[in-house]
Design a protein around this motif. Structure first.
Motif, PDB file in Angstrom:
ATOM      1  N   UNK A 102      -1.661  30.643 -39.055  1.00  0.00           N
ATOM      2  CA  UNK A 102      -1.179  30.726 -37.709  1.00  0.00           C
ATOM      3  C   UNK A 102      -0.749  29.250 -37.276  1.00  0.00           C
ATOM      4  N   UNK A 103      -1.616  28.106 -37.473  1.00  0.00           N
ATOM      5  CA  UNK A 103      -0.921  26.962 -37.124  1.00  0.00           C
ATOM      6  C   UNK A 103       0.365  26.390 -37.730  1.00  0.00           C
ATOM      7  N   UNK A 104       0.578  26.864 -38.916  1.00  0.00           N
ATOM      8  CA  UNK A 104       1.584  26.515 -39.409  1.00  0.00           C
ATOM      9  C   UNK A 104       3.000  27.288 -38.770  1.00  0.00           C
ATOM     10  N   UNK A 105       2.660  28.589 -38.675  1.00  0.00           N
ATOM     11  CA  UNK A 105       3.530  29.268 -37.946  1.00  0.00           C
ATOM     12  C   UNK A 105       4.095  28.688 -36.482  1.00  0.00           C
ATOM     13  N   UNK A 106       2.878  28.207 -35.853  1.00  0.00           N
ATOM     14  CA  UNK A 106       3.389  27.789 -34.725  1.00  0.00           C
ATOM     15  C   UNK A 106       3.880  26.281 -34.864  1.00  0.00           C
ATOM     16  N   UNK A 107       3.879  25.612 -35.845  1.00  0.00           N
ATOM     17  CA  UNK A 107       4.842  24.422 -36.050  1.00  0.00           C
ATOM     18  C   UNK A 107       5.919  24.732 -36.433  1.00  0.00           C
ATOM     19  N   UNK A 108       6.170  25.584 -37.498  1.00  0.00           N
ATOM     20  CA  UNK A 108       7.617  25.978 -37.943  1.00  0.00           C
ATOM     21  C   UNK A 108       8.521  26.570 -37.074  1.00  0.00           C
ATOM     22  N   UNK A 109       7.781  27.483 -36.226  1.00  0.00           N
ATOM     23  CA  UNK A 109       8.399  28.548 -35.182  1.00  0.00           C
ATOM     24  C   UNK A 109       7.800  28.712 -33.852  1.00  0.00           C
ATOM     25  N   UNK A 110       7.783  27.250 -33.330  1.00  0.00           N
ATOM     26  CA  UNK A 110       7.182  26.928 -32.004  1.00  0.00           C
ATOM     27  C   UNK A 110       7.875  27.981 -30.872  1.00  0.00           C
ATOM     28  N   UNK A 111       9.018  28.182 -30.992  1.00  0.00           N
ATOM     29  CA  UNK A 111       9.597  29.143 -29.890  1.00  0.00           C
ATOM     30  C   UNK A 111       9.168  30.483 -29.740  1.00  0.00           C
ATOM     31  N   UNK A 112       9.010  30.919 -31.179  1.00  0.00           N
ATOM     32  CA  UNK A 112       8.254  32.325 -31.413  1.00  0.00           C
ATOM     33  C   UNK A 112       6.764  32.473 -31.096  1.00  0.00           C
ATOM     34  N   UNK A 113       6.104  31.446 -31.292  1.00  0.00           N
ATOM     35  CA  UNK A 113       4.577  31.307 -31.010  1.00  0.00           C
ATOM     36  C   UNK A 113       4.481  31.171 -29.598  1.00  0.00           C
ATOM     37  N   UNK A 114       5.489  30.223 -28.948  1.00  0.00           N
ATOM     38  CA  UNK A 114       5.207  30.249 -27.268  1.00  0.00           C
ATOM     39  C   UNK A 114       5.743  31.481 -26.814  1.00  0.00           C
ATOM     40  N   UNK A 115       6.703  31.955 -27.131  1.00  0.00           N
ATOM     41  CA  UNK A 115       7.432  33.162 -26.562  1.00  0.00           C
ATOM     42  C   UNK A 115       6.537  34.391 -26.682  1.00  0.00           C
ATOM     43  N   UNK A 116       5.628  34.539 -27.718  1.00  0.00           N
ATOM     44  CA  UNK A 116       4.749  35.881 -27.446  1.00  0.00           C
ATOM     45  C   UNK A 116       3.628  35.657 -26.474  1.00  0.00           C
ATOM     46  N   UNK A 117       3.295  34.549 -26.481  1.00  0.00           N
ATOM     47  CA  UNK A 117       2.144  34.107 -25.535  1.00  0.00           C
ATOM     48  C   UNK A 117       2.691  34.510 -23.993  1.00  0.00           C
ATOM     49  N   UNK A 174      -3.579  27.490 -28.424  1.00  0.00           N
ATOM     50  CA  UNK A 174      -3.176  26.101 -29.036  1.00  0.00           C
ATOM     51  C   UNK A 174      -1.409  26.292 -29.499  1.00  0.00           C
ATOM     52  N   UNK A 175      -1.312  27.626 -29.648  1.00  0.00           N
ATOM     53  CA  UNK A 175       0.511  27.719 -29.916  1.00  0.00           C
ATOM     54  C   UNK A 175       1.284  27.291 -28.568  1.00  0.00           C
ATOM     55  N   UNK A 176       0.861  27.573 -27.397  1.00  0.00           N
ATOM     56  CA  UNK A 176       1.404  27.351 -26.235  1.00  0.00           C
ATOM     57  C   UNK A 176       1.235  25.840 -26.031  1.00  0.00           C
ATOM     58  N   UNK A 177       0.141  25.143 -26.411  1.00  0.00           N
ATOM     59  CA  UNK A 177       0.060  23.875 -26.247  1.00  0.00           C
ATOM     60  C   UNK A 177       1.038  23.117 -27.188  1.00  0.00           C
ATOM     61  N   UNK A 178       1.145  23.506 -28.323  1.00  0.00           N
ATOM     62  CA  UNK A 178       1.803  22.652 -29.443  1.00  0.00           C
ATOM     63  C   UNK A 178       3.377  22.862 -28.877  1.00  0.00           C
ATOM     64  N   UNK A 179       4.009  24.036 -28.390  1.00  0.00           N
ATOM     65  CA  UNK A 179       5.019  24.080 -27.755  1.00  0.00           C
ATOM     66  C   UNK A 179       5.429  23.148 -26.791  1.00  0.00           C
ATOM     67  N   UNK A 180       4.615  23.040 -25.833  1.00  0.00           N
ATOM     68  CA  UNK A 180       4.760  22.033 -24.895  1.00  0.00           C
ATOM     69  C   UNK A 180       4.706  20.495 -25.208  1.00  0.00           C
ATOM     70  N   UNK A 181       3.946  20.223 -26.237  1.00  0.00           N
ATOM     71  CA  UNK A 181       3.956  18.879 -26.848  1.00  0.00           C
ATOM     72  C   UNK A 181       4.992  18.455 -27.884  1.00  0.00           C
ATOM     73  N   UNK A 182       5.668  19.549 -28.360  1.00  0.00           N
ATOM     74  CA  UNK A 182       6.736  19.227 -29.339  1.00  0.00           C
ATOM     75  C   UNK A 182       6.379  19.427 -30.672  1.00  0.00           C
ATOM     76  N   UNK A 183       5.077  20.195 -30.929  1.00  0.00           N
ATOM     77  CA  UNK A 183       4.649  20.651 -31.978  1.00  0.00           C
ATOM     78  C   UNK A 183       3.975  19.707 -33.276  1.00  0.00           C
ATOM     79  N   UNK A 184       4.920  19.297 -34.148  1.00  0.00           N
ATOM     80  CA  UNK A 184       4.399  18.886 -35.614  1.00  0.00           C
ATOM     81  C   UNK A 184       3.263  17.627 -35.550  1.00  0.00           C
ATOM     82  N   UNK A 185       3.709  16.846 -34.479  1.00  0.00           N
ATOM     83  CA  UNK A 185       2.843  15.394 -34.501  1.00  0.00           C
ATOM     84  C   UNK A 185       1.262  16.020 -34.218  1.00  0.00           C
TER      85      UNK A 185
END
Length: 215
Positions: A102-117, A174-185
């Motif tokens: 789930x976390x890898x998905x949020x990292x590699x596809x941040x738009x999709x993870x944020x969009x579903x939320x 967390x997915x929404x948070x990663x999207x706002x922060x720019x993800x992978x870091x």
């Protein structure tokens, strides 16, 4: 010079399906960036490279488009999560793999993870779909995993649905948070924290193996 082979002409149905898919992809980009309320239907059509008629010809309103986004991302991520949970391993290992996937998905596809939320929140506010209902639908496999872990003595006694909903809620947030922060870091550190948190929350304290065959 030989001419390149002609691409087979799309049928009307195939053309409609491609247009719909392109519109959903455009909606994912805009929902992730601007939210659902901040993404007019005409803007979605323009982002996909179509006229406004294309969006209205495929979706009755924004609720229907948001539902399509939820379905598209849920199928994409859900397929990966189902595969992870079906692997032969201890329940604690599969839980760890579920969180990591789930976390890898949020990292590699941040738009999709944020969009579903964003889409689920919009549908919940509009009364078209309850977030709780959506969460319960997506938590079924987790509930089964927790019940199996308890039956095998690899996990302690707790309410499986409550734990599953808690995990899904944390992963969505967390997915929404990663999207706002720019993800992978931030992904690696957050993943480690979630792995430790839910392993501690679920593991059995009486099993002979302190790792619960977590290998």
């Amino acid at each position: 010079m030989a001419s390149s082979p002609k691409r087979p002409r799309l049928t009307r149905r195939e053309s409609q399906e491609r247009t719909r898919s392109d519109l959903i992809a455009a909606a994912i980009d805009l929902f992730a960036t601007n939210g659902v309320a901040g993404s007019p239907l005409n803007a979605v059509a323009e982002h996909a490279g179509f006229s406004r008629g294309a969006i209205h010809g495929n979706f009755a309103d924004k609720v229907e488009l948001a539902s399509a986004v939820v379905h598209s991302v849920a199928i994409d991520l859900g397929t990966q999560l189902t595969e992870v949970l079906s692997r032969p391993a201890s329940t604690r290992t599969r839980l760890a793999n579920y969180i990591t996937t789930s976390m890898d998905y949020s990292r590699t596809k941040p738009a999709s993870a944020a969009a579903i939320v964003a889409a689920v929140e919009y549908l919940s506010r509009s009364g078209a779909e309850s977030y709780d209902d959506r969460a319960k639908d997506s938590a079924g496999d987790l509930v089964a995993l927790f019940e199996e872990g308890q039956r095998l003595g690899q996990m302690r006694r707790f309410d499986p649905l409550t734990m599953a909903l808690a995990l899904r809620s944390v992963l969505d947030t967390t997915a929404a948070s990663l999207s706002r922060r720019g993800g992978s870091a931030h992904t690696e550190a957050m993943t480690s924290e979630l792995l430790a948190l839910f392993d501690h929350a679920t593991r059995s304290t009486t099993t002979a193996d302190p790792q619960g065959t977590h290998s």
